[in-house]
Structure formats: C-alpha cells, structure tokens
Design a protein around this motif. Sequence first.
Motif, mmCIF file in Angstrom:
data_model
loop_
_atom_site.group_PDB
_atom_site.id
_atom_site.type_symbol
_atom_site.label_atom_id
_atom_site.label_comp_id
_atom_site.label_asym_id
_atom_site.label_seq_id
_atom_site.Cartn_x
_atom_site.Cartn_y
_atom_site.Cartn_z
ATOM 1 N N ARG A 46 19.489 20.312 89.955
ATOM 2 C CA ARG A 46 18.398 21.258 89.816
ATOM 3 C C ARG A 46 18.399 21.383 87.952
ATOM 4 O O ARG A 46 18.771 22.283 87.563
ATOM 5 C CB ARG A 46 18.531 22.568 90.214
ATOM 6 C CG ARG A 46 18.654 22.786 91.832
ATOM 7 C CD ARG A 46 18.769 24.139 92.385
ATOM 8 N NE ARG A 46 17.510 24.896 92.285
ATOM 9 C CZ ARG A 46 17.280 26.095 92.130
ATOM 10 N NH1 ARG A 46 18.223 26.891 92.601
ATOM 11 N NH2 ARG A 46 15.896 26.855 92.157
ATOM 12 N N ASN A 133 14.073 15.183 90.432
ATOM 13 C CA ASN A 133 14.805 16.632 90.899
ATOM 14 C C ASN A 133 13.973 17.687 90.103
ATOM 15 O O ASN A 133 13.874 18.521 91.163
ATOM 16 C CB ASN A 133 16.043 16.500 90.737
ATOM 17 C CG ASN A 133 16.940 15.805 91.664
ATOM 18 O OD1 ASN A 133 16.370 15.129 92.705
ATOM 19 N ND2 ASN A 133 18.062 15.339 91.312
ATOM 20 N N TRP A 134 13.680 17.730 88.994
ATOM 21 C CA TRP A 134 12.851 18.671 88.476
ATOM 22 C C TRP A 134 11.749 19.006 88.929
ATOM 23 O O TRP A 134 11.139 20.015 89.228
ATOM 24 C CB TRP A 134 12.641 18.465 86.919
ATOM 25 C CG TRP A 134 12.022 19.523 86.004
ATOM 26 C CD1 TRP A 134 12.593 20.517 85.531
ATOM 27 C CD2 TRP A 134 10.783 19.161 85.368
ATOM 28 N NE1 TRP A 134 11.352 21.321 84.981
ATOM 29 C CE2 TRP A 134 10.502 20.460 85.083
ATOM 30 C CE3 TRP A 134 9.933 18.145 85.339
ATOM 31 C CZ2 TRP A 134 9.282 20.718 84.317
ATOM 32 C CZ3 TRP A 134 8.589 18.188 84.660
ATOM 33 C CH2 TRP A 134 8.386 19.441 84.070
ATOM 34 N N LYS A 136 10.633 18.197 92.018
ATOM 35 C CA LYS A 136 10.924 18.808 93.318
ATOM 36 C C LYS A 136 11.360 20.200 93.365
ATOM 37 O O LYS A 136 11.119 21.058 94.270
ATOM 38 C CB LYS A 136 12.224 17.933 94.087
ATOM 39 C CG LYS A 136 11.811 16.548 94.771
ATOM 40 C CD LYS A 136 13.322 16.206 95.312
ATOM 41 C CE LYS A 136 12.971 14.893 96.105
ATOM 42 N NZ LYS A 136 14.302 13.930 95.822
ATOM 43 N N ASP A 137 12.065 20.520 92.349
ATOM 44 C CA ASP A 137 12.576 21.781 92.239
ATOM 45 C C ASP A 137 11.464 22.768 91.669
ATOM 46 O O ASP A 137 11.850 24.014 91.384
ATOM 47 C CB ASP A 137 13.803 21.948 91.422
ATOM 48 C CG ASP A 137 14.533 23.268 91.342
ATOM 49 O OD1 ASP A 137 14.700 23.874 92.416
ATOM 50 O OD2 ASP A 137 15.027 23.503 90.232
#
Length: 142
Positions: A46, A133-134, A136-137
């Motif tokens: 995250r 990931n950023w 997705k988060d």
Amino acid sequence: MRKPVLLVVAPIAALMLGAALFGSRGEEREPWKSVVPQPDIAVKGRPSYVQDIKPIFDQSCIRCHGPVDAHNGLRLDSYEGVMAGTLNGPIVYPGEPSLSNLLTLIKHESSPQIWMPYHQEELSPNRIRNIENWVKDGARDN
Ligand code: HEC
C-alpha cells in the motif's frame, strides 16, 4: 617483409570492424540504455503517493510532464495533475489498474511509440509494481 605488416594491420582492422558492427547495433536496439541506471526500490503493498509515487514521477517524468513541458496536457508534478490526466481524459482510474493508461504505458503494453518514459530507460520492475499497487489501493492522496 609483407607478413609482419599484415600481422599488425589485420587485428586493428578486425577491432574497427567489430566496434562498427556491435557499437551501432547496440545503439539501434536500445538507445535509452545509456541513461544512468536506477537503483531499485522496495515493493510496498500500500504505497504512499507522497513517499513512494511522487519521487518516481519527479525522477523520471516531470521534465516532460511538469511546469516546463506538459506533453498531451499531462502534469505529473502534483497529485491533482496526475488525477486530471491528459487533454483526452484520465490516465488513472482508482482501483482499476487495467483501465489506467498510466500503467499500460509504463508496463509497455501500449504501442511502442508511446512507451513511457518516452525514449528513456524503462522504470524498474519494483517501481512499476508500486505504481500498480498504488492505483489498486485507490490512488489515494496519502
Ligand atoms: C522525454 C519526454 C518524456 C518523458 C521523460 C515522459 N514522457 Fe510521457 N509523454 C511524452 C510525449 C511526447 C507524450 C505524447 C506521446 C504521443 O501521444 O505521441 C507523452 C504522453 C504521455 C501519456 C499520455 C498518453 C495518452 O494516452 O495520450 C502518459 C500517461 C505519459 N506520457 C506518462 C508518462 C510517465 C508516467 C512518465 C514517467 C515514467 C513519462 N510519461 C515520461 C514525453 C515524455
């Protein structure tokens, strides 16, 4: 008397031919590989925009997507700029990496002419993972 001359000339000629062949071929294939290599960073599940993502844009993108140049109207020097996207619309859809053009281009899944960073060494795998990931988060301003 002809032999020694040949012994000197032949290796030099071979070296020059080799340099010409391999040198030019290497450049043609990967002209951006001569750019300073980036040390890799740690993957985060995250990532934080401020700590992890903005530094990547600052290092690799803002000279063409910042205050001086903003190709396609895209500014990557602020969170607002990233979320505003290009003249054609958003490049980031929070929670939807596969819809986000930002990722398509840095993962080299687009047509090669618009791989980013444009005509430069590609981002390291962990940088790409962190940006993914950023997104997705939720692509948060954190
Ligand atoms: C050397 C200049 C340069 C650098 C560095 C650069 N770009 Fe670009 N970028 C461009 C140009 C030129 C275009 C327009 C390409 C086109 O549409 O033909 C563009 C377009 C884009 C677009 C929009 C494509 C579209 O859908 O219209 C995105 C997204 C993008 N860049 C992201 C990045 C990211 C992320 C980085 C850093 C990792 C980066 N760029 C680094 C020059 C650059």
